[in-house]
Design an enzyme around this catalytic site. Structure first.
Site, PDB file in Angstrom:
ATOM      1  N   ARG A 135       0.978  -1.280   0.309  1.00 33.93           N
ATOM      2  CA  ARG A 135       0.076  -0.077  -0.151  1.00 33.93           C
ATOM      3  C   ARG A 135       0.792   1.643  -0.160  1.00 33.93           C
ATOM      4  NH1 ARG A 135      -3.790  -1.558   4.778  1.00 33.93           N
ATOM      5  NH2 ARG A 135      -4.089  -3.761   3.888  1.00 33.93           N
ATOM      6  N   ARG A 147      -4.333   5.991   2.033  1.00 33.02           N
ATOM      7  CA  ARG A 147      -5.164   6.873   2.756  1.00 33.02           C
ATOM      8  C   ARG A 147      -4.147   7.558   3.947  1.00 33.02           C
ATOM      9  NH1 ARG A 147     -10.003   4.097   4.297  1.00 33.02           N
ATOM     10  NH2 ARG A 147      -8.197   1.848   3.902  1.00 33.02           N
ATOM     11  N   ARG A 181      -9.721  11.984  -2.819  1.00 33.43           N
ATOM     12  CA  ARG A 181     -11.138  11.154  -2.791  1.00 33.43           C
ATOM     13  C   ARG A 181     -11.737  12.064  -1.923  1.00 33.43           C
ATOM     14  NH1 ARG A 181     -13.203   8.347  -2.295  1.00 33.43           N
ATOM     15  NH2 ARG A 181     -12.605   6.117  -0.166  1.00 33.43           N
ATOM     16  N   ASP A 184      -6.507  -2.484  -7.872  1.00 35.67           N
ATOM     17  CA  ASP A 184      -7.151  -2.870  -6.339  1.00 35.67           C
ATOM     18  C   ASP A 184      -7.370  -4.479  -7.171  1.00 35.67           C
ATOM     19  OD1 ASP A 184      -8.043  -2.942  -3.556  1.00 35.67           O
ATOM     20  OD2 ASP A 184      -9.524  -4.393  -4.655  1.00 35.67           O
ATOM     21  N   TYR A 209     -12.989 -13.468  -1.576  1.00 33.35           N
ATOM     22  CA  TYR A 209     -14.314 -12.168  -1.380  1.00 33.35           C
ATOM     23  C   TYR A 209     -15.781 -12.275  -2.369  1.00 33.35           C
ATOM     24  CZ  TYR A 209     -10.666  -9.001   0.430  1.00 33.35           C
ATOM     25  OH  TYR A 209      -9.815  -8.251   1.884  1.00 33.35           O
TER      26      TYR A 209
HETATM   27  O1  CP3 Z   1       0.223   1.182  -4.007  1.00 31.72           O
HETATM   28  C1  CP3 Z   1      -0.639   0.050  -3.351  1.00 31.72           C
HETATM   29  O2  CP3 Z   1       0.055  -1.082  -2.542  1.00 31.72           O
HETATM   30  C2  CP3 Z   1      -1.137   0.197  -4.550  1.00 31.72           C
HETATM   31  C3  CP3 Z   1      -2.394  -0.188  -4.519  1.00 31.72           C
HETATM   32  C4  CP3 Z   1      -3.447  -1.446  -3.755  1.00 31.72           C
HETATM   33  C5  CP3 Z   1      -4.607  -1.151  -3.461  1.00 31.72           C
HETATM   34  N1  CP3 Z   1      -4.797  -2.157  -2.821  1.00 31.72           N
HETATM   35  C6  CP3 Z   1      -5.270   0.653  -3.149  1.00 31.72           C
HETATM   36  C7  CP3 Z   1      -6.118   0.200  -2.411  1.00 31.72           C
HETATM   37  C8  CP3 Z   1      -3.072  -3.402  -3.976  1.00 31.72           C
HETATM   38  C9  CP3 Z   1      -1.318  -3.247  -3.548  1.00 31.72           C
HETATM   39  C10 CP3 Z   1      -4.108  -3.682  -2.732  1.00 31.72           C
HETATM   40  C11 CP3 Z   1      -4.157  -4.773  -3.250  1.00 31.72           C
HETATM   41  C12 CP3 Z   1      -5.345  -5.417  -2.245  1.00 31.72           C
HETATM   42  N2  CP3 Z   1      -6.440  -5.407  -2.253  1.00 31.72           N
HETATM   43  C13 CP3 Z   1      -5.622  -7.054  -1.164  1.00 31.72           C
HETATM   44  C14 CP3 Z   1      -4.165  -7.548  -0.879  1.00 31.72           C
HETATM   45  C15 CP3 Z   1      -2.959  -6.810  -0.262  1.00 31.72           C
HETATM   46  C16 CP3 Z   1      -3.503  -7.411   1.172  1.00 31.72           C
HETATM   47  O3  CP3 Z   1      -3.453  -4.965   1.829  1.00 31.72           O
HETATM   48  O4  CP3 Z   1      -3.522  -7.820   1.447  1.00 31.72           O
HETATM   49  C17 CP3 Z   1      -6.548  -6.587  -1.087  1.00 31.72           C
HETATM   50  C18 CP3 Z   1      -6.670  -8.042   0.642  1.00 31.72           C
HETATM   51  C19 CP3 Z   1      -7.724  -5.971  -1.431  1.00 31.72           C
HETATM   52  C20 CP3 Z   1      -9.304  -5.589  -0.807  1.00 31.72           C
HETATM   53  C21 CP3 Z   1      -9.261  -4.389  -0.542  1.00 31.72           C
HETATM   54  N3  CP3 Z   1      -9.017  -3.352  -1.466  1.00 31.72           N
HETATM   55  C22 CP3 Z   1      -9.214  -3.927   0.936  1.00 31.72           C
HETATM   56  C23 CP3 Z   1      -8.979  -4.891   2.277  1.00 31.72           C
HETATM   57  C24 CP3 Z   1      -9.202  -2.261   0.528  1.00 31.72           C
HETATM   58  C25 CP3 Z   1     -10.388  -2.011   1.808  1.00 31.72           C
HETATM   59  C26 CP3 Z   1      -8.384  -1.631   2.416  1.00 31.72           C
HETATM   60  C27 CP3 Z   1      -8.548  -0.784   3.392  1.00 31.72           C
HETATM   61  O5  CP3 Z   1      -8.269   0.137   4.717  1.00 31.72           O
HETATM   62  O6  CP3 Z   1     -10.093  -0.004   4.735  1.00 31.72           O
HETATM   63  C28 CP3 Z   1      -9.253  -2.485  -0.191  1.00 31.72           C
HETATM   64  C29 CP3 Z   1      -9.728  -0.693  -0.700  1.00 31.72           C
HETATM   65  C30 CP3 Z   1      -8.105  -0.355  -1.300  1.00 31.72           C
HETATM   66  N4  CP3 Z   1      -7.506  -0.304  -2.156  1.00 31.72           N
HETATM   67  C31 CP3 Z   1      -7.228   1.463  -1.201  1.00 31.72           C
HETATM   68  C32 CP3 Z   1      -6.843   1.426  -1.524  1.00 31.72           C
HETATM   69  C33 CP3 Z   1      -5.365   2.804  -1.177  1.00 31.72           C
HETATM   70  C34 CP3 Z   1      -8.706   2.265   0.650  1.00 31.72           C
HETATM   71  C35 CP3 Z   1      -9.744   3.144  -0.720  1.00 31.72           C
HETATM   72  C36 CP3 Z   1     -10.084   4.512  -0.118  1.00 31.72           C
HETATM   73  O7  CP3 Z   1     -10.079   4.688   1.516  1.00 31.72           O
HETATM   74  O8  CP3 Z   1      -9.419   5.638  -0.190  1.00 31.72           O
END
Ligand code: CP3
Length: 320
Positions: free
Chosen positions: A2, A6, A15, A51, A124
């Site tokens: 990540r 945020r 956002r 994502d 999911y």
């Molecule tokens: O910069 C990076 O690392 C690349 C972007 C990235 C995102 N998601 C953006 C994102 C990557 C590599 C992911 C992978 C991802 N997404 C995983 C595998 C990695 C891990 O963390 O285990 C998983 C399980 C997801 C599914 C997902 N998408 C979740 C669980 C969430 C919520 C996270 C939270 O804290 O609420 C997302 C949303 C997400 N994906 C955000 C980002 C930047 C946050 C969205 C926001 O609020 O703007």
């Protein structure tokens, strides 16, 4: 882990204007968000902003991001007698391809693409969102393993198409996040995770792209992941890196494995911990510094900077 997100004020500002879904679907914004950490941190590589759940769109199950809840898939899948209707990956996920192409024009660092592991994405689709225990997924898996394998198989095929599309568009490495595979028992990990990761690693072999395999639980599953011969295994923070280095063949690089919560520590402690680990790993060529999982939204940019800068300074000292 990540790299963009945020914890960055610039990301939060974007956002305010765009939903997460619209950020992800717009190639210009994919480029912008991918470049945010590259501009403010001295990282050695950029991670594509996307994502792991985009692949669900291929099966007409787009996710929406609900504030305070996380990703939601409104029509969960709980059984599968025949293949899910699907659309070609390029047709559905062309915006990711375009984003990568736009990045090629501006980015001087290597770009890391990624996908979810089939088991994690399946979880999911079954749960309809994030889950602590994967109850519905495990219920299906034990009740009807053949049906669940059908879902994993179809997800694997399309994930392979998706990763190949990213490679063609220009990413220089891919990471496969099987984040929740660590919630499985050992036998189920072997049955429902490994064969599908194997299929992805082997399917990508012809492209020559380095593949990084990561799961939560990689502290105990690392040698199983290594048996698939990826270029690199990403480790969570529950293992000793140097001990892992002795166990995993050196042809396979290791990535990790700082506890992400180190980023809540004072800068001095962050620096000390980084230095300790780099000293312990000195002389090891195949080591990629990283966290063992993602950065949390309330971590400070200063802490992330201190972490990255400490790595760069230790490296500069080591090369003197
Ligand atoms: O910069 C990076 O690392 C690349 C972007 C990235 C995102 N998601 C953006 C994102 C990557 C590599 C992911 C992978 C991802 N997404 C995983 C595998 C990695 C891990 O963390 O285990 C998983 C399980 C997801 C599914 C997902 N998408 C979740 C669980 C969430 C919520 C996270 C939270 O804290 O609420 C997302 C949303 C997400 N994906 C955000 C980002 C930047 C946050 C969205 C926001 O609020 O703007």
């Amino acid at each position: 882990m990540r790299q963009a997100g945020r914890y960055m004020p610039e990301y939060r500002a974007l956002r305010q204007k765009y939903s997460f879904e619209s950020l992800c679907h717009n190639p210009e914004l994919i480029r912008e968000v991918t470049l945010l950490p590259v501009r403010s941190l001295s990282v050695d590589a950029a991670i594509l902003f996307a994502d792991i759940l985009h692949i669900c769109e291929v099966f007409n199950r787009p996710f929406s991001f609900v504030e305070g809840v996380g990703p939601v898939i409104s029509e969960p899948i709980r059984e599968m007698k025949q293949p899910l209707p699907e659309r070609p990956v390029e047709e559905c996920l062309g915006f990711v391809k375009k984003g990568i192409e736009l990045l090629q024009e501006e980015l001087s660092l290597p770009l890391i693409g990624f996908s979810g592991g089939p088991f994690t994405v399946a979880s999911y689709l079954v749960e309809g969102g994030s889950s602590r225990d994967l109850k519905a997924t495990k219920q299906w898996m034990f009740r009807d393993p053949e049906g669940f394998h059908r879902l994993l198989d179809q997800l694997t095929q399309r994930t392979l198409d998706y990763l190949k599309m990213q490679v063609q568009a220009g990413v220089q490495a891919v990471q496969i996040f099987d984040s929740w595979a660590g919630l499985l028992g050992y036998a189920q990990f072997r049955d429902f995770v490994l064969p599908y990761l194997k299929c992805l690693v082997e399917g990508l072999r012809e492209t020559g792209i380095p593949v990084i395999l990561f799961c939560r639980g990689s502290s105990y599953f690392a040698h199983e992941l290594a048996s698939l011969h990826p270029a690199c295994v990403g480790l969570d923070w529950h293992c000793d890196l140097t001990e892992m280095r002795r166990k995993i063949p050196r042809i396979i690089a290791l990535q990790g494995n700082f506890d992400p919560y180190l980023l809540y520590a004072p800068t001095k402690v962050i620096r000390e911990e980084v230095t300790k680990t780099l000293e312990a790993m000195s002389g090891e060529e195949g080591y990629i510094v990283n966290l063992g999982h993602g950065i949390s939204p309330d971590m400070s940019v200063e802490a992330v900077k201190a972490f990255v800068d400490a790595v760069q300074e230790s490296r500069a000292l080591a090369s003197l």
